[in-house]
Design a protein around this motif. Sequence first.
Motif, short mmCIF file in Angstrom:
data_model
loop_
_atom_site.label_atom_id
_atom_site.label_comp_id
_atom_site.label_asym_id
_atom_site.label_seq_id
_atom_site.Cartn_x
_atom_site.Cartn_y
_atom_site.Cartn_z
N ARG A 198 10.27 3.92 -0.07
CA ARG A 198 10.79 4.67 -1.32
C ARG A 198 12.44 5.18 -0.31
NH1 ARG A 198 8.47 7.40 -6.23
NH2 ARG A 198 6.67 5.81 -5.10
N GLY A 204 0.58 -1.32 -0.37
CA GLY A 204 0.16 -0.07 -0.04
C GLY A 204 0.69 1.12 -0.07
N ILE A 205 0.30 2.26 0.37
CA ILE A 205 1.14 4.01 0.34
C ILE A 205 1.91 3.75 1.32
CG2 ILE A 205 -0.95 4.76 1.83
CD1 ILE A 205 -0.28 7.33 -0.60
N ILE A 206 1.76 2.64 2.63
CA ILE A 206 2.59 3.17 3.98
C ILE A 206 3.80 2.16 3.18
CG2 ILE A 206 3.25 3.02 6.05
CD1 ILE A 206 0.15 2.94 6.69
N LEU A 207 3.89 1.42 2.67
CA LEU A 207 5.01 0.53 2.21
C LEU A 207 5.87 0.59 1.71
CD1 LEU A 207 3.91 -3.17 2.28
CD2 LEU A 207 5.60 -2.10 3.66
N ASN A 208 4.74 1.83 0.18
CA ASN A 208 5.77 1.95 -1.34
C ASN A 208 6.30 3.53 -0.62
OD1 ASN A 208 4.33 0.10 -2.79
ND2 ASN A 208 3.34 1.86 -3.45
N ILE A 209 6.18 4.60 0.52
CA ILE A 209 7.07 5.39 0.32
C ILE A 209 8.00 5.12 1.58
CG2 ILE A 209 7.01 7.97 1.50
CD1 ILE A 209 3.83 7.77 0.84
N ALA A 210 8.19 4.20 2.84
CA ALA A 210 9.10 4.26 3.42
C ALA A 210 9.80 2.47 2.55
CB ALA A 210 8.48 2.59 4.09
#
Lengths: 149, 80, 101
Positions: A16, A8-14
């Motif tokens: 990144r 999701g968005i949390i894993l993607n930003i972390a």
Amino acid sequence: MMKDPFGGIILNIAFRVLVPFSIVYAVYVLIFGEISPGGGFQAGVALSVGVVFSRLILGEDAPFNISGASALILAGIGTFIFVFTGWISVLTGGHFLDYGKLPLRMEHVNEIHAMGILSIEVGVTLCVMATVITILDAIVKRSDDNGSA
Amino acid sequence: MQIYTIEAILLLFLIFITICIIYSRDILSSVVVYCGFSLCAVLLYLMMGAPDVAFTEAVIGTVTTIFYIVALRKIDRWCK
Amino acid sequence: MRGLVTILLAVLTGVFCTVVSFLPPIGSQDSAPNTHITPVYISQSEKDTGSPNVVTGTLADYRGFDTMWETSVMFLSGLTVVLILNKSTVGRRPEKEDDYE
């Protein structure tokens, strides 16, 4: 490798945030492996972690898109660098993997030894990085073809 | 044979984690607890004075966790 | 059978716990590896290999041949995983008759 982004968005930003740190740290470990803990194996796995993370968050649009066949070729190139460093010292009149006989112009034998160690560490790094990417690629590609993902 | 207290605690915790991994019903929780096993092994190697081995173990623990989770996602088995 | 395996494991654990107490303590100067070759490596490593890290010097220079075959085994393992897991139908028993093309 993976067609769709992973989490999701949390894993993607972390992930990144983690990718550039991982790659820079891997190069640091490779270069400074002679005077601090680390070396070729650890640097290779850290580099592959960076590549795999960028593949997991971006899918097929990742900037380091090393697919299965080219990763296997890269692993072969890494092993070849190691063995070729050994054969160079044979060609110049020494034993196999005798770094003191490498054809480099330096003042001390110690520096030639350090350069030889650095070159074989580069070979190990390439081989380990490409092997980890190859194995993950094989797992993911097999299940992608089955249509379960 | 001298042994430090925190070392003994870490060793016992290692055995406990292994039993938890074996008897866990959920595969995903097994994988996550295995990550904790790797962390305990890293601390033990550091206490024994082998930072190279500890570094290798930390990196390998990360990569194997990624492998297991990707494989679990691919076979559609997130929980029992 | 299960009880036999349990008894065997218990006996083995007891034997191991007894034997461990006869080992030399960690970092002892009189233990076998610390008297034979390790002092030579520790004192000569920086002069011989040019690397301040003893572990790197030993792995890459004194034991370079081992590391070479280790890398080869790594490459072979990647190759084997690709050969096992790839999606080719050569030599595989068909599930249906349509699989032969």
